[in-house]
Write an enzyme that holds these catalytic residues in place. Sequence first.
Site, PDB file in Angstrom:
ATOM      1  N   ARG A  58       0.845  -1.188   0.000  1.00 36.10           N
ATOM      2  CA  ARG A  58       0.000   0.000   0.000  1.00 36.10           C
ATOM      3  C   ARG A  58       0.884   1.242   0.000  1.00 36.10           C
ATOM      4  O   ARG A  58       1.861   1.314   0.736  1.00 36.10           O
ATOM      5  CB  ARG A  58      -0.916   0.022   1.229  1.00 36.10           C
ATOM      6  CG  ARG A  58      -2.047  -0.994   1.198  1.00 36.10           C
ATOM      7  CD  ARG A  58      -3.106  -0.606   0.179  1.00 36.10           C
ATOM      8  NE  ARG A  58      -4.247  -1.505   0.191  1.00 36.10           N
ATOM      9  CZ  ARG A  58      -4.366  -2.590  -0.568  1.00 36.10           C
ATOM     10  NH1 ARG A  58      -3.375  -2.912  -1.401  1.00 36.10           N
ATOM     11  NH2 ARG A  58      -5.464  -3.333  -0.511  1.00 36.10           N
ATOM     12  N   GLU A  95      -2.997   7.378  -5.652  1.00 28.35           N
ATOM     13  CA  GLU A  95      -3.265   6.776  -6.961  1.00 28.35           C
ATOM     14  C   GLU A  95      -4.611   7.241  -7.518  1.00 28.35           C
ATOM     15  O   GLU A  95      -5.574   7.364  -6.771  1.00 28.35           O
ATOM     16  CB  GLU A  95      -3.282   5.248  -6.833  1.00 28.35           C
ATOM     17  CG  GLU A  95      -1.980   4.641  -6.389  1.00 28.35           C
ATOM     18  CD  GLU A  95      -2.085   3.120  -6.267  1.00 28.35           C
ATOM     19  OE1 GLU A  95      -3.048   2.533  -6.790  1.00 28.35           O
ATOM     20  OE2 GLU A  95      -1.198   2.534  -5.640  1.00 28.35           O
ATOM     21  N   HIS A 126       0.587  -0.196 -10.296  1.00 32.63           N
ATOM     22  CA  HIS A 126      -0.240  -1.042  -9.418  1.00 32.63           C
ATOM     23  C   HIS A 126      -0.695  -2.306 -10.161  1.00 32.63           C
ATOM     24  O   HIS A 126      -1.891  -2.589 -10.287  1.00 32.63           O
ATOM     25  CB  HIS A 126      -1.448  -0.271  -8.899  1.00 32.63           C
ATOM     26  CG  HIS A 126      -2.034  -0.877  -7.658  1.00 32.63           C
ATOM     27  ND1 HIS A 126      -2.704  -0.138  -6.711  1.00 32.63           N
ATOM     28  CD2 HIS A 126      -2.047  -2.163  -7.199  1.00 32.63           C
ATOM     29  CE1 HIS A 126      -3.119  -0.934  -5.724  1.00 32.63           C
ATOM     30  NE2 HIS A 126      -2.733  -2.164  -6.013  1.00 32.63           N
TER      31      HIS A 126
END
Length: 332
Positions: free
Chosen positions: A247, A276, A294
């Site tokens: 994360r 993000e 990601h």
Amino acid sequence: MPDSPAISNPRVIITRELADSNQNRMCELFDAVPNLSDKPFSRDDLIAAMADCDVLVPTVTDHIDAEMIANAPDRLRLIASFGAGVDHIDLAAARAKKILVTNTPGVFTEDTADMTMALILSAPRRLSDGEKLMRSGQWEGWKPSGMLGHCIGGKKLGIIGMGRIGQAVARRASGFGLSIVYHNRRQLPPAVEESLRASFVADLDELVRECDIISLHCPHTAETHEMINAERIGMMKPSTYLINTARGDLVNEDALIDALQNERIGGAGLDVYQNEPAIDPRFLTLKNTVLLPHMGSATFEGREASGERVITNIRVWADGHRPPDQVLDGWI
């Protein structure tokens, strides 16, 4: 929570486009509403969806806070999240509202561990730089001083968070000759440590100081928020590489960028970021950093398997039983 009355043909709203096989199956089994445009739901979209369904199927990018849950109609009984992480859902509010929350644990373990290992190899060996050099057309051929990086074998890898993914990374890393230490809320049983060839370090600061590569694999909680801060980055060796496929909020990005800009650490391999998809533009200027969008869990197989777990959780719940992946403690 005990079994509840069965519900026939529950209305299910899916916030993002899933694999065709998953969406088709959901439409066959339930009164399902897929998001064929794949446009992310806004907060208002989520609120409207929660008012119009028995089951909401969100993803990790859908932030469902306490206010949204408290104001949701009683009709909403299950949040069947697509993915392992649940830090995007206020679990305490869901419990207070008697809304069940499920996730899809373990599905992305191997895929994420593979990507972590790819970053562990890519950052020190400068694979991103080499690929860019080839595409630029400026490569002049092999030379003894060309594209020098750091070897992997014999280095010390520190894994922060030794759950499913952390352990999968340890298994891979041992094959590359890395010495493995780890920090975790609880020490693993001796037999598991032996199988992973990993040693427990109770003091996180000690691990940060001694490791050549540090890889993050813990959930985002109040305790882990920006656990890699300016102070801990300052403890790292000048040759240390930070890897994050967990994360973005585990890292203070200002402190990390400052250290990378001034070459106070060796580099970083990142797949996740704090805001993000609005990545800090300073990252894009760094030459000692490998940046990925990601994609740690981005495999056809993993995403389809996750969708199947969502379907199983909804079916078991709709039949009046406790779903197999009910989240009980905030992280499974």
